[in-house]
Design a protein around this motif. Structure first.
Motif, PDB file in Angstrom:
ATOM      1  N   ASN A 408      -9.452  -1.600  68.239  1.00  0.00           N
ATOM      2  CA  ASN A 408      -9.960  -1.305  66.822  1.00  0.00           C
ATOM      3  C   ASN A 408      -9.830  -2.479  65.867  1.00  0.00           C
ATOM      4  O   ASN A 408      -9.531  -2.090  64.760  1.00  0.00           O
ATOM      5  CB  ASN A 408      -9.681  -0.033  66.481  1.00  0.00           C
ATOM      6  CG  ASN A 408     -10.128   1.128  67.291  1.00  0.00           C
ATOM      7  OD1 ASN A 408     -11.203   1.489  67.111  1.00  0.00           O
ATOM      8  ND2 ASN A 408      -9.329   1.687  68.142  1.00  0.00           N
ATOM      9  N   TYR A 450     -10.684  -8.272  61.191  1.00  0.00           N
ATOM     10  CA  TYR A 450     -11.014  -6.992  60.687  1.00  0.00           C
ATOM     11  C   TYR A 450     -10.248  -5.826  61.329  1.00  0.00           C
ATOM     12  O   TYR A 450     -10.303  -5.722  62.562  1.00  0.00           O
ATOM     13  CB  TYR A 450     -12.619  -6.934  60.751  1.00  0.00           C
ATOM     14  CG  TYR A 450     -12.753  -5.475  60.019  1.00  0.00           C
ATOM     15  CD1 TYR A 450     -12.885  -5.374  58.688  1.00  0.00           C
ATOM     16  CD2 TYR A 450     -13.086  -4.146  60.885  1.00  0.00           C
ATOM     17  CE1 TYR A 450     -13.145  -4.269  58.104  1.00  0.00           C
ATOM     18  CE2 TYR A 450     -13.591  -3.144  60.274  1.00  0.00           C
ATOM     19  CZ  TYR A 450     -13.417  -3.107  58.899  1.00  0.00           C
ATOM     20  OH  TYR A 450     -14.188  -1.871  58.251  1.00  0.00           O
ATOM     21  N   ASN A 452     -10.280  -2.010  61.699  1.00  0.00           N
ATOM     22  CA  ASN A 452     -11.011  -0.943  61.279  1.00  0.00           C
ATOM     23  C   ASN A 452     -10.295   0.168  60.588  1.00  0.00           C
ATOM     24  O   ASN A 452      -8.791   0.249  60.446  1.00  0.00           O
ATOM     25  CB  ASN A 452     -12.153  -0.626  62.087  1.00  0.00           C
ATOM     26  CG  ASN A 452     -11.408   0.086  63.311  1.00  0.00           C
ATOM     27  OD1 ASN A 452     -10.515   0.777  63.296  1.00  0.00           O
ATOM     28  ND2 ASN A 452     -12.099   0.031  64.420  1.00  0.00           N
ATOM     29  N   SER A 453     -11.062   1.221  60.227  1.00  0.00           N
ATOM     30  CA  SER A 453     -10.516   2.295  59.466  1.00  0.00           C
ATOM     31  C   SER A 453      -9.475   3.153  60.513  1.00  0.00           C
ATOM     32  O   SER A 453      -8.843   4.126  59.851  1.00  0.00           O
ATOM     33  CB  SER A 453     -11.425   3.179  58.711  1.00  0.00           C
ATOM     34  OG  SER A 453     -12.464   3.591  59.724  1.00  0.00           O
ATOM     35  N   GLY A 458      -5.382  -0.940  59.190  1.00  0.00           N
ATOM     36  CA  GLY A 458      -6.774  -0.532  58.390  1.00  0.00           C
ATOM     37  C   GLY A 458      -6.679   0.643  58.017  1.00  0.00           C
ATOM     38  O   GLY A 458      -7.465   0.929  56.747  1.00  0.00           O
ATOM     39  N   GLY A 463      -9.873   0.389  56.021  1.00  0.00           N
ATOM     40  CA  GLY A 463     -10.288  -0.845  56.685  1.00  0.00           C
ATOM     41  C   GLY A 463      -9.968  -2.153  56.021  1.00  0.00           C
ATOM     42  O   GLY A 463      -9.796  -1.988  54.743  1.00  0.00           O
ATOM     43  N   ASP A 519     -17.510   0.404  59.226  1.00  0.00           N
ATOM     44  CA  ASP A 519     -16.750  -0.636  60.017  1.00  0.00           C
ATOM     45  C   ASP A 519     -17.556  -1.473  60.869  1.00  0.00           C
ATOM     46  O   ASP A 519     -17.138  -2.389  61.451  1.00  0.00           O
ATOM     47  CB  ASP A 519     -15.827   0.077  61.253  1.00  0.00           C
ATOM     48  CG  ASP A 519     -14.559   0.874  60.448  1.00  0.00           C
ATOM     49  OD1 ASP A 519     -14.241   0.507  59.568  1.00  0.00           O
ATOM     50  OD2 ASP A 519     -14.155   1.733  60.857  1.00  0.00           O
ATOM     51  N   GLY A 522     -17.689  -5.237  60.181  1.00  0.00           N
ATOM     52  CA  GLY A 522     -16.471  -5.955  60.360  1.00  0.00           C
ATOM     53  C   GLY A 522     -16.231  -6.709  59.327  1.00  0.00           C
ATOM     54  O   GLY A 522     -16.528  -6.527  58.068  1.00  0.00           O
TER      55      GLY A 522
END
Length: 979
Positions: A408, A450, A452-453, A458, A463, A519, A522
């Protein structure tokens, strides 16, 4: 025709006869295709498959047969009255007539006075890697290569003749087709024609301010006159994990955790339900996870290259196209690179020649999450999957699942590099040339990350995205005047003067944003972040103005002299010491050319070389000679924030000057039996002074450090290169190459201060110790484990118990304190390589071993809490034979859920190793088979790299800790075809 003319013609014709014979080599084997002709005429033949020839000659007196064959001496044999002339040809020593690239030009190998080593491109490309630096490992004495990262697209460090700088970097200067570059791994190895390594000051000094760590010259392939030549090469292979240690399996780790929480001396265990908590059910069900197997997979690697070259006597052009694709054995790590190169030459006249080179590289590198050590140290009792086989975000111990995090996140870097240079050569007077070299070198990279959430990082902010861009530009212009004067047959002189301007600039921008509605995009969605950090921008310019002069003199081909001096002015230094001068001189004596040695038929070459010179290192960032400030964001009530500036904690120093390395080099080149036996023996002694370091200063001034020139570092060593051809026949050639390098690296002086006993004061914070090498450790010596029946002394500091680490009492006073710590050199005592190749008809076989001896490394996986080495039983780690009352081991202490004193003393391991680095088997098809397919060459091969390593250092690689990305073994199959 008159009667007299006819009679004369018939008489002459009647005197013609046939001369026959056999042409062989020194081993009495027939030579095929030898050119045999009558001197001064066009009448000639070539020898057949048995070495036989037959040639019609006249009976005229004074006729001479000439025998000519590539790689062999030319023989002139008077015919006389002979009808049968058998001849044996001897191989010529072509090595000395080869031209090698040196600083600002080329030179015959026989005329070299400095220490210059050439590396064949074919030997480099036997190693399947994207790193040119890694390909040079084991190819030259005095050159040490250490892998930085085994990840796809990873790089390696090159050190030439030991480390010289404490803080300023020790990487050599790379020159590609006359242009300085900072990273050779962007270039395609298949485009390379040759690599020359300049090791001593006399060969390096022409590059002055940037040459103290050595110079590596790379020359790329160019077009040649004649028909169009097309080459294609490609390989495909797999990568597999290898290691020389064991992790605890499920049952073993469970027992380790039990032992770590076992009472002493009663020996009672804690109950499992309380000890393992949420992991207890997995223990009952024997549900164990092999995290290493979960994360490491077999991966592929492939490379393809195409080149087209052609030209006429006036114009030559070549095109090169290549691609490299490597998957990581740890997903999603990967690396892809594409290369395009065009080289062109054009002669406008006999006086003017222009060259043009252009190279473009585009690469994409993807990294895995957070480092490999997160995976292998997880407890085998933690289950990464739910009941449906999906990865869970959190494990039973409430820590985030590293496998889930890894899926992720995105971390990729895209890099584009454009290198163009144009050169002009104008010989406006015979022997006197003007040469212009201009180049533009740009490198633009963008790293996007990145989380993600759902990722651990993140999730807190919905995120997190960051983008880091670096734009580097490098412009160079060099003006040169070269004069080549052949005074007479015994005196030759060439001179060079050069002026250059070099301008560099690096611009870095960093953006970070948090909070994203989706997400899906990115880091590309960073402009829609709910919150952002202030943008960071860093601009670093450098400018270098240089002047250089060099003279080389050749007397009778026996006595060779060279002298040079370079002046450099750098913008990174203050006005008080902006300029540095770097002189060098060298001498060589070709003993084998003396009259008293020429008659020695067994001697091919014997040359003595001596050199001395100085080179520099401008190894500081710009602005460090000036007073710098840091920005601060301040808030006053409810008003908009303001930006203010305060001085940094580093005091400026306008008197900073160059690091200077002065070195002496002595070498002997030798060759026997027409270079069937040959080699080089060299000794060097170099001293680096005015080393740039950060010095701690009294804080009462408001500053804590200052960059100053202080300290000396010595590098002294010996290098041996030995080449041997045990067998060389018509169908069989066997070559053996041996390389040995020993270097003693020593800090001779730091700040010059002495303690109360008159001993130099060391810099313990930086691990710099006078009398020891730059890479040194200081700690206690492991002396075994205290046993149940030992009489354990009480030193007043720590109450030791059976199962504890025993430390060597160096002072033998019964007390363990800082005075018992010893200093240990880290750098290897010597390195070497053994390579051999065997060619029999169309079959070729080769292998090479790489050897490092006397190296020392600190292994965190044998003591560090975050690496599972502290025997607390919280993390998995390298399996050791630890002490228990039932197993009185003397190699590792008793596990416990508390600090184990001095456990670090176990972690200093011998990192010496012997590695079978490469083994290859190939076959080249006969010409008569491939000719109908319009091919001029076809070779297929199979290669294995890193196949076997013998070392006591417990890791995936003896050059990295176990937590580093694993270094794989690679198996490939490939082909090379030419049309």
């Amino acid at each position: 025709m008159s009667v007299f003319g006819l009679f004369f013609f018939l008489a002459t014709f009647s005197r013609e006869r046939i001369v026959t014979g056999i042409v062989t080599n020194e081993a009495k084997e027939p030579l095929i295709g030898v050119s045999i002709f009558i001197k001064g005429t066009k009448s000639g033949v070539v020898s057949d498959v048995e070495g036989n020839y037959s040639l019609k000659v006249s009976n005229s007196p004074g006729q001479t047969l000439v025998f000519r064959y590539l790689g062999y001496e030319v023989r002139n044999v008077p015919i006389g009255n002979e009808n049968i002339i058998n001849i044996s040809l001897s191989e010529t020593s072509t090595l000395l007539n080869e031209f090698v690239v040196v600083g600002y030009g080329t030179q015959k190998k026989s005329d070299l006075t400095g220490s210059v080593v050439s590396v064949k491109a074919s030997e480099m490309n036997a190693i399947p890697t994207s790193s040119v630096a890694e390909m040079l490992r084991g190819q030259a004495a005095g050159l040490s290569v250490t892998q930085n990262s085994a990840r796809p697209g990873g790089s390696s460090d090159i050190i030439i003749r030991g480390k010289k700088s404490l803080t300023g970097g020790n990487a050599p200067l790379y020159i590609v087709d006359g242009v300085p570059v900072d990273n050779v791994d962007d270039f395609n190895s298949q485009d390379i024609e040759s690599v020359e390594i300049l090791k001593d000051a006399s060969s390096q000094a022409v590059y002055g301010a940037r040459a103290s760590n050595g110079v590596i010259l790379i020359t790329t392939k160019r077009g040649k006159p004649g028909k169009i030549t097309i080459d294609f090469s490609g390989y495909f292979g797999t990568q597999q994990m290898k290691r020389n240690f064991d992790l605890y399996n499920g049952d073993e780790w469970v027992q380790l955790k039990r032992e770590a929480n076992r009472s002493f001396p009663s020996g009672e265990y804690m109950d499992d339900a309380s000890l393992f908590g949420k992991m207890y059910q997995n223990l009952i069900d024997k549900k164990y996870t092999d995290w290493e197997k979960l994360m490491i997979k077999t991966a592929t690697q492939q490379k393809y290259d195409l080149s087209v070259r052609s030209g006429t006597e006036k114009s030559k052009i070549s095109f090169f196209l290549g691609c490299f694709d490597q998957e990581g054995i740890v997903s999603p790590a990967a690396y892809k690179r594409g290369n395009f190169r065009m080289n062109a030459d054009h002669k406008f006249s006999d006086k003017i020649n222009v060259i043009f080179n252009a190279n473009y590289t585009l690469s994409d590198r993807i990294l895995e999450d957070e480092g490999f050590n997160k995976f292998i140290t997880e407890s085998p009792l933690l289950n990464p999957y739910d009941a449906n086989g999906n990865l869970v975000d959190k494990l039973e111990d409430d820590k985030y699942n590293p496998a889930f995090n890894n899926q992720n996140m995105t971390n990729e870097t895209k890099t584009g590099r454009l290198l163009m240079n144009v050169g002009l050569t104008w010989e406006f007077i015979k022997g006197l040339k003007y040469q212009l070299n201009t180049s533009m070198n740009t490198r633009n990279s963008e790293q996007g990350i990145y989380y993600n959430s759902t990722h651990e990082t993140g999730k807190r902010d919905g995120g997190k995205a960051s983008i880091r861009t670096v734009a580097s530009t490098d412009y160079l212009m060099e003006n040169m005047l070269m004069y080549d004067w052949k005074i007479n047959m015994e005196n030759q002189l060439d001179a060079l003067i050069m002026q250059s301007v070099n301008s560099e600039e690096d611009v870095t921008n960093v953006m970070t944003g948090y909070g994203f509605a989706s997400d899906d995009l990115g880091y590309n969605n960073i402009s829609n972040a709910a919150k952002t950090d202030p943008v960071v921008r860093d601009v670093i310019p450098r400018h270098l103005l240089s002047y250089m002069g060099r003279i080389r003199y050749n007397l009778m081909g026996k006595y060779l002299f060279s002298a040079s001096i370079r002046f450099d002015g750098s913008s990174v230094f203050g006005k008080n010491n902006q300029w540095g001068s770097f002189p060098a001189t060298s001498f060589a004596w070709r003993i084998s050319e003396e009259d008293f040695m020429k008659e020695k038929s067994w001697l091919s070459n014997l040359k003595l070389r001596l050199s001395y010179g100085s080179v520099g290192n401008q190894a500081i960032r710009p602005y460090q000679t000036q007073g710098l400030t840091d920005s601060y964001r301040m808030q006053f009530g409810d008003k908009d924030p303001l930006i203010g500036f305060l001085p940094t904690t580093e005091l400026y120093n306008p008197d900073l000057k160059w690091e200077t390395t002065s070195s002496f080099n002595a070498g002997i080149d030798f060759g026997f039996l027409r270079d069937r036996i040959g080699g080089i023996i060299e000794f060097y002694n170099s001293n680096t002074s005015d080393i740039l370091v950060k010095k701690s200063i009294n804080q009462i001034s408001g500053y804590t450090t200052q960059m100053v020139n202080m300290g000396d570092v010595l590098n002294r060593g010996v290098e041996v290169t030995f080449n041997f051809v045990p067998v060389k026949t018509r169908n069989l050639i066997w070559n053996v190459d041996l390389i040995f390098s020993a270097n003693k690296n020593e800090i001779k002086k730091l700040n010059g201060e002495l303690d109360a006993n008159g001993n130099p004061i060391n810099d313990i914070a930086n691990n710099w110790y006078v009398g020891y090498n730059i890479d040194a450790y200081r700690y206690y010596q492991f002396d075994g484990i205290w046993q149940l029946d030992d009489v354990i002394p009480d030193d007043g500091n720590i109450k030791f118990q059976p199962g504890d680490v025993r430390i060597k009492d160096v002072k033998a006073d019964g007390i363990i304190n800082d005075d018992d710590q010893v200093i240990m050199n880290r750098a290897p005592q010597w390195t070497g390589s053994l390579a051999s190749s065997l060619k029999w008809k169309g079959i070729d076989f080769s292998f090479d071993f790489y050897i490092v001896q006397g190296a020392l490394r600190l292994n965190p996986y044998l003591y560090d809490a975050n690496s599972g080495g502290n025997l607390h039983g919280n993390l998995n780690g390298i399996k050791v034979d630890y002490w228990t009352p039932e197993n009185p081991s003397n190699t590792a202490p008793r596990p416990r859920d508390a600090t184990i004193n001095y456990i670090q003393s176990l972690a200093y391991q011998d990192a010496s190793y012997i590695r079978l680095r490469n083994i290859s088997l190939g076959y080249t098809f006969p010409g008569e088979i491939i000719k109908p397919a319009l091919m001029s060459n076809l070779r297929i091969y199979a290669t294995a790299t890193n196949l076997w390593t013998r070392t006591d250092f417990l890791s995936y690689s003896p050059e990295a800790s176990p937590g580093a990305y694993p270094e794989p073994r690679t198996f490939i199959v490939g082909l090379h075809v030419s049309f």
